[in-house]
Every structure is written in structure tokens, then in C-alpha cells.
Design a protein around this motif. Structure first.
Motif, PDB file in Angstrom:
ATOM      1  N   GLN A   1      54.809  16.894  24.486  1.00 17.57           N
ATOM      2  CA  GLN A   1      54.804  16.475  25.899  1.00 17.57           C
ATOM      3  C   GLN A   1      54.552  14.974  26.032  1.00 17.57           C
ATOM      4  OE1 GLN A   1      51.754  19.243  27.276  1.00 17.57           O
ATOM      5  NE2 GLN A   1      53.270  20.901  27.455  1.00 17.57           N
ATOM      6  N   GLN A   2      55.173  14.201  25.152  1.00 23.66           N
ATOM      7  CA  GLN A   2      55.078  12.733  25.145  1.00 23.66           C
ATOM      8  C   GLN A   2      53.637  12.227  25.044  1.00 23.66           C
ATOM      9  OE1 GLN A   2      57.340  13.770  28.124  1.00 23.66           O
ATOM     10  NE2 GLN A   2      58.800  13.980  26.446  1.00 23.66           N
ATOM     11  N   ARG A   3      52.730  13.088  24.552  1.00 19.46           N
ATOM     12  CA  ARG A   3      51.328  12.665  24.483  1.00 19.46           C
ATOM     13  C   ARG A   3      50.809  12.796  23.060  1.00 19.46           C
ATOM     14  NH1 ARG A   3      47.886  16.591  27.497  1.00 19.46           N
ATOM     15  NH2 ARG A   3      49.470  18.238  27.416  1.00 19.46           N
ATOM     16  N   GLU A   4      49.683  12.131  22.817  1.00 23.12           N
ATOM     17  CA  GLU A   4      48.930  12.341  21.588  1.00 23.12           C
ATOM     18  C   GLU A   4      47.651  13.083  21.941  1.00 23.12           C
ATOM     19  OE1 GLU A   4      48.359   8.961  19.086  1.00 23.12           O
ATOM     20  OE2 GLU A   4      50.180   7.965  19.792  1.00 23.12           O
ATOM     21  N   GLY A   5      46.960  13.568  20.927  1.00 22.03           N
ATOM     22  CA  GLY A   5      45.628  14.131  21.140  1.00 22.03           C
ATOM     23  C   GLY A   5      45.599  15.619  21.447  1.00 22.03           C
ATOM     24  N   LEU A   6      46.735  16.324  21.333  1.00 26.48           N
ATOM     25  CA  LEU A   6      46.711  17.779  21.519  1.00 26.48           C
ATOM     26  C   LEU A   6      46.021  18.419  20.306  1.00 26.48           C
ATOM     27  CD1 LEU A   6      50.285  18.652  22.867  1.00 26.48           C
ATOM     28  CD2 LEU A   6      48.292  17.804  24.093  1.00 26.48           C
ATOM     29  N   ARG A   7      45.252  19.474  20.583  1.00 29.27           N
ATOM     30  CA  ARG A   7      44.586  20.159  19.470  1.00 29.27           C
ATOM     31  C   ARG A   7      45.616  20.762  18.523  1.00 29.27           C
ATOM     32  NH1 ARG A   7      40.474  21.620  23.194  1.00 29.27           N
ATOM     33  NH2 ARG A   7      41.715  23.368  23.964  1.00 29.27           N
ATOM     34  N   VAL A   8      45.446  20.512  17.224  1.00 27.55           N
ATOM     35  CA  VAL A   8      46.295  21.116  16.192  1.00 27.55           C
ATOM     36  C   VAL A   8      45.465  22.183  15.494  1.00 27.55           C
ATOM     37  CG1 VAL A   8      47.594  20.712  14.061  1.00 27.55           C
ATOM     38  CG2 VAL A   8      47.625  18.997  15.891  1.00 27.55           C
ATOM     39  N   LEU A   9      46.021  23.408  15.445  1.00 28.38           N
ATOM     40  CA  LEU A   9      45.260  24.559  14.956  1.00 28.38           C
ATOM     41  C   LEU A   9      45.779  25.015  13.602  1.00 28.38           C
ATOM     42  CD1 LEU A   9      45.534  26.579  18.308  1.00 28.38           C
ATOM     43  CD2 LEU A   9      43.834  24.842  17.712  1.00 28.38           C
ATOM     44  N   SER A  10      44.869  25.474  12.761  1.00 28.61           N
ATOM     45  CA  SER A  10      45.305  26.085  11.506  1.00 28.61           C
ATOM     46  C   SER A  10      46.034  27.379  11.837  1.00 28.61           C
ATOM     47  CB  SER A  10      44.101  26.372  10.607  1.00 28.61           C
ATOM     48  OG  SER A  10      44.553  26.991   9.414  1.00 28.61           O
ATOM     49  N   ILE A  11      47.195  27.589  11.213  1.00 27.22           N
ATOM     50  CA  ILE A  11      48.014  28.755  11.569  1.00 27.22           C
ATOM     51  C   ILE A  11      47.459  30.044  10.966  1.00 27.22           C
ATOM     52  CG2 ILE A  11      50.103  27.400  11.907  1.00 27.22           C
ATOM     53  CD1 ILE A  11      51.036  28.465   9.119  1.00 27.22           C
ATOM     54  N   ALA A  12      46.515  29.925  10.027  1.00 31.37           N
ATOM     55  CA  ALA A  12      45.907  31.116   9.426  1.00 31.37           C
ATOM     56  C   ALA A  12      44.654  30.674   8.666  1.00 31.37           C
ATOM     57  CB  ALA A  12      46.880  31.817   8.466  1.00 31.37           C
ATOM     58  N   ASP A  13      43.878  31.629   8.206  1.00 30.44           N
ATOM     59  CA  ASP A  13      42.741  31.301   7.342  1.00 30.44           C
ATOM     60  C   ASP A  13      43.267  30.568   6.105  1.00 30.44           C
ATOM     61  OD1 ASP A  13      41.245  32.710   9.122  1.00 30.44           O
ATOM     62  OD2 ASP A  13      40.897  34.450   7.816  1.00 30.44           O
ATOM     63  N   GLY A  14      42.458  29.677   5.570  1.00 33.06           N
ATOM     64  CA  GLY A  14      42.916  28.981   4.374  1.00 33.06           C
ATOM     65  C   GLY A  14      41.916  27.944   3.911  1.00 33.06           C
ATOM     66  N   THR A  15      42.361  27.149   2.952  1.00 37.39           N
ATOM     67  CA  THR A  15      41.512  26.080   2.426  1.00 37.39           C
ATOM     68  C   THR A  15      42.346  24.807   2.336  1.00 37.39           C
ATOM     69  OG1 THR A  15      40.185  25.356   0.526  1.00 37.39           O
ATOM     70  CG2 THR A  15      42.009  26.840   0.054  1.00 37.39           C
ATOM     71  N   ILE A  16      41.716  23.685   2.696  1.00 45.34           N
ATOM     72  CA  ILE A  16      42.451  22.411   2.671  1.00 45.34           C
ATOM     73  C   ILE A  16      42.591  21.965   1.220  1.00 45.34           C
ATOM     74  CG2 ILE A  16      42.391  19.995   3.365  1.00 45.34           C
ATOM     75  CD1 ILE A  16      41.104  20.895   5.961  1.00 45.34           C
TER      76      ILE A  16
END
Ligand SMILES: [Zn+2]
Length: 563
Positions: free
Chosen positions: A58-73
Motif C-alpha cells: 500500500q505504498q507504505r513502509e512499516g507494515l508488520r511482517v509475520l513468520s508464516i509458520a513456527d521455525g528458527t532463524i
């Protein structure tokens, strides 16, 4: 019995591409807004296929980005270009999700990254946390969407890779809903005479072919006359609902008299093969018209694994007196299709457009190494630099060499070596090898200086010369003035620029201690975040040193107050 079979067929038809190999219900959306795409998987980009989807924010920055599932970075990368700030999460089901162009990470991950950045004294870092060190759960906020790296506007670049092979897969195969009620758009159609003496519509050269829409929505090309081995190419794109973006299609199939001659799709590919995109597209056409025409025949040096079916490499042998029905089907991943029929009649006719051999003095055999002395510079092409044999255009100048032009793609790096002996010591220090664009604007090509030769390695054909950069970078404050009180400021930012060779390194200290400055090359901006809490005194001395690619450097010192 018959009824049962019909029901089964009907049920699987809408899931044409949602293959049972891919989990359908495990991954949630990485964003809290409907998925509207600015780019699809496999989309044709410069020297690569797009390895994920670009989700509009939506032409913006700062939207929350969510992990799509349980996991480890498993990996965190911060770079000036590419994916900018990026996160990689391994999930227990064998897939890794990737999130790129992030504005910033969640507070916990941000603290982890900053610690490493301060330890390495570098904004650019690549971190591989231990498995299980940073666990995330499904739906957890891991970052905020942004526009960092090689991004032309705010969006989230999102990938799903196989954790083992690291091959990216089409994220839309995992049950994500992206509304798409529109058939792919066919922009243009081309015929290619391929064998010696082949012709299409009295042309020995590639020729554009006309077609029109039929009552049933399909397209019918005007009858083509041809002889010899020919092939076809198309320029096409797909649009999803709610956005005007011209995205890539999912699959293309070519049949001849009912037999499949070529069929490829964008289910998956590997990073190792992505550059072969330059053999899938008509590269010379792209150079001239900035349009990517996909060839429906496979060139000998094309090692792409995207083909599901190939017969005669998609090339069609046309014989005198016979007629052929060529049918192209272009599909998006939602199952919308566009069909085009090309009737071909085998007939030799007097040529109106002869084949242009483009003959020059120098013929390149692609599988052999080639050396040329062009006066000002020597050029060395290792074997298999190019995909095909061709006549190369070379121009010698006293200072400049023209090595063909970028209408021919190079797969591997080749070497250009300039002789700098006519320049004195001081001049040599400030010289670099520059590629000149059509308007003779120079761009820095990484220059190795040794043994009286200045050398660069590149994959771009064109004009090169030595350029001298004697002007050091410029530094100016962006949001503050000398001796200002900055108590209410969240950030301190400065603009850094260099006119010719470009910025190589930057480093800032506060009262003698290194501080992290985030560099955004798109806006020439360096930013310090006061949340890093490195300001311990009221009166502070900030010192910034910026060096360009030939070693000219500028140091800027300023004082500010904060309490
Ligand atoms: Zn992307």
C-alpha cells in the motif's frame, strides 16, 4: 461409475497447479493485508528470474511482517543492495521462508543484529544464528516491511525455498489466495528462421507476426509461409486483480499438429541456472526495445531446468507443401489461459529481407578462449563466455575501446586490461576503469591495479575507458546544523555523494567510538539511530570519513548537544 470419474475430474481441475507435493494449510500470510502482487515467481528480470513474489504494501513502509509458520532463524543479511535487510526462517517441514527489503527487524532480532554490527563495525553483515538460537512462532512479528536494498518502491519480497537444496519454489503453490480473474496478455509474436536458408514470410531474419482475437476469445495469427527450421517467441505478461502491475506468466506450451514441442513453467528453478534467462529471452531484442521476448525453442547453450517437455528443442522443421498448426497456450498460476493458433504453410518464396550475418573481421567461437589487442586495452574472453558463435565488433581507440555492445549476453566474466604507463604516479592513483553508457556516462568497474596493468572483470559488453577521479566525496548534514541541540531527535542523518568513481567505504565515530550508520544508496543517506544509545555526553563530536573507489577521502567533523 462414469459419474464418479466426472466428479473427480471436476474437483481437481481448479487445483491444476496446486500440486500435492506442496503443503497447502501450514503457511499463513506474511502480511495482514490481502495479497496484491507487484511481481510473480519466475518473472523475467535482468540476468535472473525473480525467485519470489513481490507483495505490495500500500505504498507504505512499516507494515508488520509475520513468520508464516513456527521455525528458527537461520540467516540474517543486511546489505546495501540485493534484498537490503533480509530474514531467513527454516520451518520443520523442510522449507525456508525469506523476507526481503525490510525496514527493520523486530526489537529482539534488531538487538541481535546491532550487536553484531557494532562488533564488526559494519552496517553490512551476514549472520547465521545457531539452529534454535532465535526461534519464532507462526504469526509472530519478525520485522517491518520496507524498501531497503535493490527495491524500487515499498514492498515485501517473499520466498519459499527448499531448506536442503535452497531451490526457490513458487510461493503461490502453497495455498495462498491471490485473486486473478484475468487471462495472460499476449503483447507480440515473433517468428525466427533458425537453420541456414530458413525463411518466414519472405524474411531470413526474425519477423513480427500479426494475429487477431477470435469470437471465442482465443487468438489466430495470419497465415505464415515458411521453409526450413523455424521457432517462435512471445512477449507476454499477466495481471492479477486489484493492481495494474505487469507480472510474469506461469507456464507456456507450444504444440505442433497436436504434439507438444516445448513446455516450461515456473514451479521452481535453481540459483545456479538463473542467468541462463539470457538464452531464454531474445537478448538482442531486449537490448534494442527493452521488451523481453521468450523463445519457445531451446538454444544449445541453454541449461535451464524449467522445461517439462521438449521435442526437437521446440524447433519446427517446415517442409515444402505441408501445413502445420502451431498452438501456443499461455497460463497464469490461477489457471487462466490465453491461446494462439499459428497456421504455417511450407512454401519457399523469394526473400524480401535477407539474413543479416553482421559480418566483421572477428568471429568468436563461443567454446574457445579469445584474445584481442585493442591498443588502449587487451580483452580476454575465456572459453564459454558466450552462448553462441558470433561476429564481434571491436573498435580501437587511443584511450577508449568499444567491445561490441550489450546486444550480446556474456555468461561468464571476461577481462579488460588497460596499459596505464603513459600516466604519472599521482594520475594512476586516481584512475579507474569505467563503462560508458550510450550517453557516455561513466560507471565504475572494479579496477585491479598491478604490474603496469589496470584490469577489470565484467559481463557487460560495450565501451570502456580509463577515467580519473580527483574529487573527494562530499558530506553534508541532512537534518541538523553545527552546534545544534538534538535532544528531541530520533535520528541524525547526512548526505554523502561522489561524482565519478562512487562511494567505497564510510565510517563514523562519536567522541572517538565507532557508531553504526545505516547507508541507503538510493537516497545517498547515512543515518544514525539515537536508540542505539551511544550518546553518553552533552557535548558530542561526530566524525565521518567517506572514501571513494579510487581512495579520495573526506572527513567531516561536527559538534552537537543532547541531554
Ligand atoms: Zn522481489
Amino acid at each position: 461409475m462414469r459419474h464418479t470419474i466426472f466428479l473427480v475430474l471436476f474437483a481437481i481441475a481448479p487445483l491444476l497447479y496446486a500440486q500435492e507435493n506442496y503443503p497447502q494449510d501450514i503457511f499463513q500470510s506474511p502480511l495482514e493485508i490481502p495479497l496484491v502482487l507487484a511481481g510473480t515467481f519466475g518473472e523475467l528480470r535482468s540476468n535472473h528470474f525473480h525467485s519470489g513474489i513481490d507483495i505490495k504494501t500500500q505504498q507504505r513502509e512499516g507494515l508488520r511482517v509475520l513468520s508464516i509458520a513456527d521455525g528458527t532463524i537461520t540467516r540474517i543479511k543486511v546489505s546495501h543492495w540485493g534484498y537490503g535487510k533480509a530474514l531467513y526462517i527454516a520451518h520443520p517441514n523442510g522449507y525456508t521462508s525469506v523476507y526481503g527489503h525490510l525496514q527493520k527487524f523486530s526489537p529482539e532480532i534488531e538487538a541481535y543484529v546491532k550487536k553484531a554490527q557494532y562488533a564488526k563495525q559494519s552496517y553490512e553483515v551476514e549472520l547465521f544464528p545457531d539452529y534454535g538460537e532465535i526461534k519464532v512462532s507462526k504469526g509472530e512479528t519478525i520485522a517491518f516491511s520496507g524498501n531497503t536494498g535493490g527495491s524500487a518502491g515499498p514492498h515485501l519480497h517473499f520466498e519459499i525455498r527448499s531448506s536442503v537444496s535452497e531451490k526457490p519454489t513458487n510461493p503461490l503453490l502453497y495455498g495462498y489466495e491471490v485473486r486473478d480473474a484475468t487471462d495472460p496478455t499476449l503483447v507480440s509474436l515473433y517468428g525466427y528462421p533458425l537453420s541456414d536458408g530458413a525463411q518466414i514470410n519472405k524474411s531470413g531474419e526474425k519477423i513480427q507476426l500479426n494475429y487477431s482475437r477470435q469470437a471465442d476469445g482465443s487468438f489466430l495469427a495470419e497465415k505464415v509461409t515458411a521453409i526450413g527450421t523455424i521457432g517462435f517467441g512471445i512477449n507476454t505478461f499477466d495481471r492479477q486483480d486489484m493492481a495494474a502491475n505487469k507480472n510474469g506468466v506461469y507456464a507456456v506450451k507450444q504444440t505442433v499438429n497436436g504434439r507438444v514441442y516445448s513446455e516450461f513453467d515456473f514451479e521452481t528453478f535453481s540459483f545456479g541456472e538463473t542467468r541462463y534467462i539470457n538464452t531464454l529471452i531474445d537478448y538482442a531484442h531486449f537490448y534494442k526495445h527493452r521488451q523481453r521476448v521468450q523463445k519457445l525453442f531451446k538454444e544449445p547453450f541453454n541449461h535451464l531446468g524449467i522445461y517439462k517437455t521438449l521435442y526437437n528443442n521446440g524447433e519446427i522443421d517446415i517442409e515444402e507443401g505441408l501445413s502445420y498448426n502451431v498452438e501456443l497456450t499461455i497460463s497464469d498460476i490461477a489457471g487462466n489461459t490465453t491461446k494462439l493458433v499459428i497456421p504455417v504453410e511450407g512454401k519457399r518464396e523469394p526473400l524480401k529481407i535477407p539474413k543479416d550475418e553482421g559480418k566483421t573481421e572477428n568471429f568468436i567461437l563461443a567454446d574457445k578462449p579469445n584474445n584481442f589487442d585493442l591498443g588502449a586495452a587487451k580483452v580476454y574472453f575465456p572459453a564459454n563466455t558466450f552462448y553462441e558463435d558470433f561476429y564481434i565488433r571491436l573498435e580501437k581507440g587511443s584511450d577508449t575501446v568499444a567491445i561490441h555492445d550489450n546486444s550480446v549476453a556474456a555468461h561468464r566474466n571476461f577481462t579488460i586490461s588497460f596499459d596505464p604507463t603513459k600516466y604519472n604516479e599521482e594520475e594512476r592513483k586516481q584512475l579507474f576503469i569505467a563503462h560508458l553508457d550510450e550517453d557516455y556516462r561513466p560507471s565504475h568497474s572494479k579496477t585491479y591495479k598491478r604490474d603496469g596493468a589496470f584490469t577489470t572483470r565484467t559481463r557487460t559488453l560495450g565501451t570502456y575507458t580509463l577515467v580519473r577521479d580527483s574529487v573527494a566525496p562530499e558530506i553534508r548534514p541532512k537534518n541538523f546544523k553545527e552546534k545544534q541541540w538534538l535532544s528531541n531527535y530520533n535520528y541524525l542523518s547526512m548526505v554523502i555523494t561522489d561524482d565519478l568513481s562512487g562511494i567505497d567505504t564510510y565510517s563514523a565515530t562519536l567522541n572517538g567510538e565507532w557508531i553504526l550508520m545505516e547507508y541507503e544508496p538510493k537516497t545517498n543517506t547515512l543515518t544514525y539511530d539515537f536508540d542505539d544509545e551511544r550518546v553518553k555526553a552533552t557535548e558530542n563530536e561526530l566524525k565521518l570519513t567517506v572514501t571513494d573507489n579510487v581512495g579520495n577521502s573526506t572527513t567531516y567533523t561536527t559538534t552537537f548537544f543532547r541531554n
